[in-house]
Enzyme design. Sequence first.
Site, PDB file in Angstrom:
ATOM      1  N   HIS A 199       0.821  -1.213   0.000  1.00 24.43           N
ATOM      2  CA  HIS A 199       0.000   0.000   0.000  1.00 24.43           C
ATOM      3  C   HIS A 199       0.856   1.265   0.000  1.00 24.43           C
ATOM      4  O   HIS A 199       0.356   2.356  -0.265  1.00 24.43           O
ATOM      5  CB  HIS A 199      -0.980   0.005   1.180  1.00 24.43           C
ATOM      6  CG  HIS A 199      -0.365   0.301   2.506  1.00 24.43           C
ATOM      7  ND1 HIS A 199      -0.042  -0.678   3.415  1.00 24.43           N
ATOM      8  CD2 HIS A 199      -0.029   1.475   3.095  1.00 24.43           C
ATOM      9  CE1 HIS A 199       0.475  -0.124   4.501  1.00 24.43           C
ATOM     10  NE2 HIS A 199       0.494   1.190   4.328  1.00 24.43           N
ATOM     11  N   ASP A 206      -0.229  -7.495   1.384  1.00 17.76           N
ATOM     12  CA  ASP A 206       0.302  -6.128   1.494  1.00 17.76           C
ATOM     13  C   ASP A 206       1.828  -6.191   1.571  1.00 17.76           C
ATOM     14  O   ASP A 206       2.433  -5.973   2.623  1.00 17.76           O
ATOM     15  CB  ASP A 206      -0.291  -5.438   2.722  1.00 17.76           C
ATOM     16  CG  ASP A 206       0.047  -3.960   2.778  1.00 17.76           C
ATOM     17  OD1 ASP A 206       0.475  -3.412   1.735  1.00 17.76           O
ATOM     18  OD2 ASP A 206      -0.127  -3.356   3.851  1.00 17.76           O
ATOM     19  N   SER A 243       4.399   2.505   8.095  1.00 15.07           N
ATOM     20  CA  SER A 243       4.057   1.477   7.111  1.00 15.07           C
ATOM     21  C   SER A 243       5.263   1.008   6.323  1.00 15.07           C
ATOM     22  O   SER A 243       6.121   1.797   5.936  1.00 15.07           O
ATOM     23  CB  SER A 243       3.028   2.026   6.123  1.00 15.07           C
ATOM     24  OG  SER A 243       1.729   1.930   6.618  1.00 15.07           O
TER      25      SER A 243
END
Length: 275
Positions: A74, A121, A224
């Site tokens: 992502h 992901d 992230s």
Amino acid sequence: MLNLLLLALPVLASRAYAAPAPGQALQRVGIVGGQEAPRSKWPWQVSLRVHGPYWMHFCGGSLIHPQWVLTAAHCVGPDVKDLAALRVQLREQHLYYQDQLLPVSRIIVHPQFYTAQIGADIALLELEEPVNVSSHVHTVTLPPASETFPPGMPCWVTGWGDVDNDERLPPPFPLKQVKVPIMENHICDAKYHLGAYTGDDVRIVRDDMLCAGNTRRDSCQGDSGGPLVCKVNGTWLQAGVVSWGEGCAQPNRPGIYTRVTYYLDWIHHYVPKKP
């Protein structure tokens, strides 16, 4: 099933930054409940940068080979398509202070990725040139497929993300670290069903995910793509990739990571097992 899960999880967020508005730039660049990382630790940590008024940190990553970075899908797909707008900064104690940005030659997003909450992901970045490995910058070891990382195992997550919900990492933007316990998937899944509209028969935490953290310690927005590492028999192994969660260090909402062992075959389709 896919549509039901998407509708049921409107407030669950991946842990990347959106681009800041002008004037907010340096405030948009943490770890909840952690502390500044020692300079001698986490030599595989990288910062992903996107071009704007300056090269802004937006996600983390890890060096898994002298020419390959592991991160979250992502962070780089499907939005980041222009390689010229992407750079990698190797281990840095403070963001922006001694940048030596490296160009990327290829972005590989897992073909099954749709959203972080659905899974897959995970992504790979190939650097234009291999980096010189040293005591300050070197690769993290990927785990064997048999490694389970049992519940309660103490692991560490690192990054430059928020230090609390909506609280940005202040200057001088140090790399932060926090110890988090691994949580069993079915317990984590049950916690995420509390207060949610998702039926108990719909799994939120899937087999390719790993949970860690508690109400005092967690990863957060801006972390992230960064690594979750655990020490096994004296060797640091990357157990997870920071993926998503609801808020940061919230009750019944542990941090959720992409489980690296689930994707070893996919990783090694591109990345040599030995440099």
